[in-house]
Design a protein around this motif. Structure first.
Motif, PDB file in Angstrom:
ATOM      1  N   SER A 175       0.623   4.092   1.511  1.00  0.00           N
ATOM      2  CA  SER A 175       0.850   4.499   2.882  1.00  0.00           C
ATOM      3  C   SER A 175       2.094   3.761   3.571  1.00  0.00           C
ATOM      4  CB  SER A 175      -0.469   4.390   3.801  1.00  0.00           C
ATOM      5  OG  SER A 175      -0.932   3.090   3.999  1.00  0.00           O
ATOM      6  N   HIS A 177       1.025  -1.339   0.009  1.00  0.00           N
ATOM      7  CA  HIS A 177       0.055  -0.120  -0.001  1.00  0.00           C
ATOM      8  C   HIS A 177       0.874   1.244  -0.146  1.00  0.00           C
ATOM      9  CE1 HIS A 177      -3.071   2.906   1.271  1.00  0.00           C
ATOM     10  NE2 HIS A 177      -3.846   2.131   0.722  1.00  0.00           N
ATOM     11  N   ASN A 218      -2.394   4.081  -5.691  1.00  0.00           N
ATOM     12  CA  ASN A 218      -2.292   4.234  -4.295  1.00  0.00           C
ATOM     13  C   ASN A 218      -1.683   2.978  -3.768  1.00  0.00           C
ATOM     14  OD1 ASN A 218      -4.646   2.684  -4.336  1.00  0.00           O
ATOM     15  ND2 ASN A 218      -5.415   3.005  -2.562  1.00  0.00           N
TER      16      ASN A 218
END
Length: 395
Positions: free
Chosen positions: A200, A198, A247
């Motif tokens: 993030s 991911h 993302n």
């Protein structure tokens, strides 16, 4: 006897053949009607055309009547396939095959060689060697010459010559420069494998896109630092595909590219250099990468000896005023596979004419040629063949 006068007498025939073939361009390896039409013309000239068992293209011999046991053979080659371009010239004899056009000028190459066949057939009594007339299929495939070579097509050939119309040169100038003339063209694929994660949490993945970007930059150091700047080299990445959505750190990237150069020696070394950059760069970023390299076309080299013969022929025919040397190009040509094995000469015949508005280069949908140059191409190829084989001309 003046070969240029003979070519001028055949000019209407040559132009007529060019216009006929211009109407019916066919894709690489599908030149069935083109092959049959050429075969018909060769028979009418008085030759015995020879077809290939399972591929298009045709050839014929003119055997010199004064040829001895060790006589030489020169091959004259014309490529015959069309290109995938929708014609927009507005010519009366425009292409009748939708989406196909003789935008590279191979209709002209066919016509010039048929003209040379007609002239050389008339001169066969004085020739001390042999001429092999080769109408080659599928130049666009970049693999055709290798297929003919694999079949032993060059085993009886001592020299080769090809005339190609060139929109980048004004008529009636002709280029017969010696040495490296066109670049090799090889292709490669690179697959980079990382670990998706991911966006993030970038530290939990291995970004294949970042590795691919580093590889792209690294490959260019071959041009700027590993290569002698006096030896032309181009490394191009043409496609890059990777990632699944915005993302997510990409786990896989695929790239496609090409390599072009003039140095045959450098070409032998470059694959290993690219492979090391690709694998080591990826490894440094925690990824793996694989290079798949495919050799396609070698650089095209004009024999200095044949260039001298051609230069003398130009002087005989035109007084030498129409020679103009063109700088080497980074484009490629299937003819190079032939010159890799046999001394050869690739002739650029200028066909642009600003006065007539013919300024588009080859592969343009509006590519047109000054047809007055066709007889010159026929005359030059004929004169080169006669001079190479020797024996002179009948009075």
């Amino acid at each position: 006897m003046d070969i240029l006068n003979l070519a001028s007498e055949a000019e209407n025939y040559i132009i007529g053949q060019r216009r006929y073939f211009h109407r019916f361009p066919e894709p690489a390896w599908e030149e069935v009607k083109t092959t049959l039409a050429i075969e018909k013309q060769l028979k009418e000239i008085g030759l015995e055309p020879i077809r290939f068992d399972d591929i298009s293209g045709v050839y014929a011999y003119i055997h010199g009547k004064k040829a001895g046991k060790d006589a030489k053979t020169i091959l004259l080659r014309a490529d015959i396939d069309g290109v995938s371009v929708q014609e927009k010239t507005g010519l009366d004899f425009t292409s009748e095959n939708t989406g196909m056009m003789h935008a590279c000028g191979r209709d002209c190459h066919i016509a010039m060689l048929l003209g040379a066949a007609k002239l050389l057939k008339g001169l066969e009594d004085s020739l001390t060697g042999h001429v092999k007339l080769f109408f080659q299929a599928a130049e666009e495939s970049a693999r055709a010459s290798q297929e003919y070579i694999r079949r032993g097509f060059l085993q009886d050939v001592d020299a080769i010559c090809a005339a190609h119309v060139y929109g980048g040169l004004e008529a009636p100038f002709i280029d017969i420069s010696p040495g490296y003339r066109m670049a090799s063209a090889d292709k490669f694929d690179i697959e980079v494998t990382g670990l998706a994660a991911h966006g993030s949490l970038p530290h939990t993945g291995k970004d294949a896109i970042v590795a691919a970007a580093a590889i792209i930059n690294g490959l260019q150091t071959c041009v700027s630092r590993d290569n002698n700047p006096l030896n032309p080299l181009v490394i191009n990445i043409g496609t890059i595909h990777g990632g699944t959505q915005r993302n997510i750190i990409a786990g896989k990237v695929k790239m496609e590219g090409t390599v072009r150069m003039h140095s045959a020696e450098k070409r032998k070394q470059l694959e290993k250099t690219l492979e090391k950059i690709v694998t080591d760069t990826a490894k440094a970023l925690g990824c793996e990468a694989k290079l798949s390299y495919q050799y396609m076309l070698p650089p095209l080299y004009n024999s200095p000896e044949l260039s001298v013969i051609a230069n003398k022929a130009l002087h005989k025919l035109f007084g030498g005023e129409i020679r103009k040397d063109v700088p080497p190009m980074m484009a490629s040509e299937d003819f190079a596979c032939l010159t890799e094995h046999i001394p050869g000469l690739y002739i650029n015949i200028g066909c642009a004419n600003k006065r007539l508005g013919y300024t588009e280069n080859n592969y343009s949908s509006r590519f047109m040629v000054d047809e007055s140059i066709l007889k010159n191409g026929t005359a030059l190829c004929t004169q080169i063949a006669v001079d190479y084989l020797g024996g002179g001309l009948p009075e």
